[in-house]
Write a protein that holds these residues in place. Structure first.
Motif: not given
Length: 194
Positions: A98-117
């Motif tokens: 229902d919602a997304f929270l992004v914590l500090p992370g590397g390229i995998g986290t960035l990939e997930e962030l960019f897809e949802i964003w």
């Protein structure tokens, strides 16, 4: 809410990031939310899940088979889903959240962030997207987005689709309010915007 937390699985990071993930997991459980995670027991991913469960929270882990052997699957999850690949993993995490929270992370986290964003900017979903960044790890990313905007590669909606926060309480306030995020100030971005 089912809150998807994107975070690091790296073993070679400062322990402050792992402690932050633990604080997020504890707060998520305290507020009665369900955690949707990447389904591993290592690093920040393990910390957020362990803390959520220790606080009585429900956890859903989604992990591809290829990572089960590498990252050690979280067999303690209330629901552990093993997928065939990373794309299926991200799709299920998205569908269950229902919602997304992004914590500090590397390229995998960035990939997930960019897809949802990107999906939010395109209007594919309107679920909250919040970044929790107490130490400014993503500062250069915010500057890059401002520069891309100045060069005409993005629209103003890119700023409206995300909330940048620095404390756990602030992050959950944004997640729970479901209000429209506020565009960062010029000082926060470090560069001028149109």
């Amino acid at each position: 809410m089912n809150i998807c937390v994107f975070c690091a699985s790296s073993l070679h990071i400062d322990k402050k990031y792992i402690e932050l993930a633990g604080q997020v997991g504890a707060e998520l459980a305290k507020r009665g939310h369900t955690l949707v995670s990447g389904g591993a027991t290592v690093s920040c991913m393990g910390a957020v899940t362990s803390a959520a469960r220790a606080g009585g929270g429900r956890t859903i882990g989604v992990i591809p088979q290829v990572l089960v052997d590498i990252e050690v699957a979280d067999e303690g999850s209330d629901e552990l889903i093993v997928t065939t690949d990373m794309r299926e993993r991200k799709g299920l995490m998205d569908a269950r959240s229902d919602a997304f929270l992004v914590l500090p992370g590397g390229i995998g986290t960035l990939e997930e962030l960019f897809e949802i964003w990107t999906a939010r900017v395109l209007g594919i979903h309107d679920r909250p997207l919040v970044v929790l960044d107490p130490w400014g790890l993503y500062g250069p990313l915010k500057q890059l987005m401002s520069h891309l905007y100045d060069e005409g590669f993005t629209r103003a909606e890119v700023f409206d689709a995300i909330s940048w926060t620095t404390t756990v309480d602030e992050a959950f306030a944004h997640l729970e309010s479901r209000s429209q995020p506020v565009r960062p100030s010029i000082a926060e971005l470090g560069e001028s915007t149109r």
